[in-house]
Design an enzyme around this catalytic site. Structure first.
Site, mmCIF file in Angstrom:
data_model
loop_
_atom_site.group_PDB
_atom_site.id
_atom_site.type_symbol
_atom_site.label_atom_id
_atom_site.label_comp_id
_atom_site.label_asym_id
_atom_site.label_seq_id
_atom_site.Cartn_x
_atom_site.Cartn_y
_atom_site.Cartn_z
ATOM 1 C CB CYS A 12 -0.949 -0.015 1.203
ATOM 2 S SG CYS A 12 -0.152 0.121 2.816
ATOM 3 C CG ASN A 15 4.745 -1.794 4.804
ATOM 4 O OD1 ASN A 15 5.893 -2.075 5.185
ATOM 5 N ND2 ASN A 15 3.777 -2.713 4.841
ATOM 6 C CB CYS A 17 -2.999 1.926 7.026
ATOM 7 S SG CYS A 17 -2.641 3.447 7.889
ATOM 8 N NE ARG A 18 -4.331 1.647 1.817
ATOM 9 C CZ ARG A 18 -4.267 2.328 0.666
ATOM 10 N NH1 ARG A 18 -5.226 2.210 -0.233
ATOM 11 N NH2 ARG A 18 -3.248 3.123 0.417
ATOM 12 C CB SER A 19 0.426 -3.475 2.855
ATOM 13 O OG SER A 19 1.226 -2.484 3.448
ATOM 14 C CG ASP A 167 -4.470 5.835 2.612
ATOM 15 O OD1 ASP A 167 -3.499 6.415 2.113
ATOM 16 O OD2 ASP A 167 -4.530 5.519 3.818
HETATM 17 N N1 LIG Z 1 -0.273 11.447 0.687
HETATM 18 C C1 LIG Z 1 -1.367 11.185 0.881
HETATM 19 C C2 LIG Z 1 -2.700 10.792 1.169
HETATM 20 C C3 LIG Z 1 -3.730 11.225 0.335
HETATM 21 C C4 LIG Z 1 -5.049 10.830 0.604
HETATM 22 C C5 LIG Z 1 -5.315 10.001 1.676
HETATM 23 C C6 LIG Z 1 -4.272 9.559 2.499
HETATM 24 C C7 LIG Z 1 -2.968 9.975 2.248
HETATM 25 C C8 LIG Z 1 -1.904 9.508 3.142
HETATM 26 C C9 LIG Z 1 -1.010 10.383 3.752
HETATM 27 C C10 LIG Z 1 -0.042 9.885 4.585
HETATM 28 N N2 LIG Z 1 0.836 10.666 5.246
HETATM 29 C C11 LIG Z 1 0.702 12.125 5.303
HETATM 30 C C12 LIG Z 1 1.429 12.804 4.182
HETATM 31 C C13 LIG Z 1 2.849 12.291 4.095
HETATM 32 N N3 LIG Z 1 3.727 13.237 3.384
HETATM 33 C C14 LIG Z 1 3.281 13.434 1.961
HETATM 34 C C15 LIG Z 1 4.255 14.320 1.205
HETATM 35 C C16 LIG Z 1 5.674 13.767 1.291
HETATM 36 C C17 LIG Z 1 6.078 13.566 2.735
HETATM 37 C C18 LIG Z 1 5.091 12.683 3.456
HETATM 38 C C19 LIG Z 1 0.040 8.484 4.781
HETATM 39 C C20 LIG Z 1 1.017 7.890 5.581
HETATM 40 C C21 LIG Z 1 1.041 6.509 5.757
HETATM 41 C C22 LIG Z 1 0.116 5.700 5.139
HETATM 42 C C23 LIG Z 1 -0.840 6.251 4.311
HETATM 43 C C24 LIG Z 1 -0.897 7.645 4.130
HETATM 44 N N4 LIG Z 1 -1.839 8.184 3.332
#
Ligand SMILES: N#Cc1ccccc1-c1cc(NCCCN2CCCCC2)c2ccccc2n1
Length: 195
Positions: A12, A15, A17-19, A167
């Protein structure tokens, strides 16, 4: 050494949450079916967002509620290990070491890692959660010669035809519950078709 085991990598975005939920659900199903020794099971991320981090606590709570063990370390202690070189930064522990520990009943900690080029050579199946994961994986697979992995949406095995496992990162407990239920339905069919 040629491995007669089948292998599946759940993927995912982060790595955490989902996976890891899919990995834990499939591991329990294979164990309950008495075929866990016929499988190499792992999970990974398409991104670098969470490398080295433990699975999300909401996912851990969901799995605990359903009695599904997850490869993570108890929170009371911070125990870690490191290398003198950067040769394998971001990689998982060696498969042979993990198998040795498993044979001695020693659980290993899951920590988020990113999908590596070797994964496309080493895994029979790479099962992901949504279209972004799929396109990221196919892009990476195209840079690897002799990629053997079958890259699919885990949701393609869902008898209820929910193709995308969304997600839940910005979601709540019920979103993790939905991810869990989808993983149970899909992993059951995937195991049946590959046993
Ligand atoms: N991106 C997106 C996104 C879009 C829609 C729904 C969920 C997410 C989302 C956001 C996360 N971390 C916050 C942003 C991280 N930073 C994004 C810019 C680079 C530096 C890092 C997640 C972290 C772990 C697992 C799933 C995640 N999923």
């Amino acid at each position: 050494m040629a491995s007669s085991r089948k292998s599946v990598l759940f993927v995912c975005l982060g790595n955490i949450c989902r996976s890891p939920i899919a990995e834990a659900v499939f591991t329990k199903m294979a164990t309950d079916a008495g075929v866990d020794n016929k499988w190499r099971i792992d999970s990974a991320a398409t991104s670098t967002y969470e490398i080295g981090n433990s699975p999300d606590h909401r996912g851990q709570a969901c799995l605990k509620k359903h009695g599904v063990p997850m490869r993570h370390v108890a929170r009371q202690w911070v125990i870690d290990s490191g290398a003198t070189s950067d040769w394998n930064t971001g990689s998982s522990p060696d498969d042979r070491g993990l198998a040795c520990l498993a044979n001695h009943g020693i659980e290993t900690k899951h920590r988020a890692r990113q999908v590596m080029k070797e994964d496309f050579l080493n895994f029979d199946f790479i099962l992901c959660m949504d279209e972004n994961n799929l396109s990221d994986l196919k892009k990476k697979a195209n840079t690897v010669k002799n990629s053997k992995a079958k890259i699919e949406l885990l949701g393609s095995y869902d008898p209820e035809k929910q193709l995308i496992i969304k997600d839940p990162y910005y979601g709540h407990e019920d979103d993790f519950e939905n991810v869990y239920e989808q993983c149970v339905r899909c992993c059951k069919v995937f195991l049946e078709r590959n046993s």
